[in-house]
Write a protein that holds these residues in place. Structure first.
Motif, short mmCIF file in Angstrom:
data_model
loop_
_atom_site.label_atom_id
_atom_site.label_comp_id
_atom_site.label_asym_id
_atom_site.label_seq_id
_atom_site.Cartn_x
_atom_site.Cartn_y
_atom_site.Cartn_z
N TYR A 101 -7.67 30.51 156.78
CA TYR A 101 -6.71 31.11 156.38
C TYR A 101 -5.46 30.26 155.70
O TYR A 101 -5.07 28.88 156.97
CB TYR A 101 -5.64 31.73 157.20
N TRP B 221 0.05 31.86 150.74
CA TRP B 221 -0.98 32.71 151.93
C TRP B 221 -2.63 32.59 151.41
O TRP B 221 -2.81 33.71 150.29
CB TRP B 221 -0.93 33.50 153.05
N ARG C 255 -6.43 32.73 151.96
CA ARG C 255 -8.05 33.77 152.73
C ARG C 255 -9.49 32.58 152.15
O ARG C 255 -9.45 33.34 151.11
CB ARG C 255 -7.92 35.42 153.01
#
Length: 115
Positions: free
Chosen positions: A92, A36, A38
């Motif tokens: 994201y 993940w 950002r």
């Protein structure tokens, strides 16, 4: 269609609430790794957490309390931004990988914060 799907595509949440994102893929059970990332406005993309279905998540410089993840099976995972602040607004991204990050498949969610 995409082999990696991230939902929701656009997410508006109130300040102090939580933003939950999900990532699913159809690449098969050997693709156990999920990343993940950002990207805040005007900045580059940064990895928040690495997860797999067989080990604890690795956060690096980010907080597991702010960004809890769930990764029980290879084909899906979730990522939450807790207690939203204006500074959390951005893009994201999730990516999945079989053995390394050289063959990642990307999908993205834009997660603005609404006040």
């Amino acid at each position: 269609g995409s082999e990696v799907t991230q939902t929701p595509t656009i997410l508006w949440e109130l300040k102090d609430s939580d933003a939950l994102m999900n990532c699913n893929h159809t690449k098969g059970s050997t693709y156990t790794q999920m990343y993940w990332y950002r990207q805040l406005p005007g900045e580059g993309m940064k990895q928040v957490v690495y997860t797999s279905s067989y080990s604890d998540p690795e956060y690096g410089d980010f907080s597991k309390d702010k960004y809890p993840t769930v990764k029980a099976i290879a084909e899906s995972g979730s990522f939450t931004v807790k207690k939203l602040e204006t500074g959390d607004s951005g893009m994201y991204f999730c990516a999945v990988s079989e053995h390394s990050d050289t063959d990642n498949k990307y999908s993205c969610t834009k997660t603005p914060v609404f006040q």
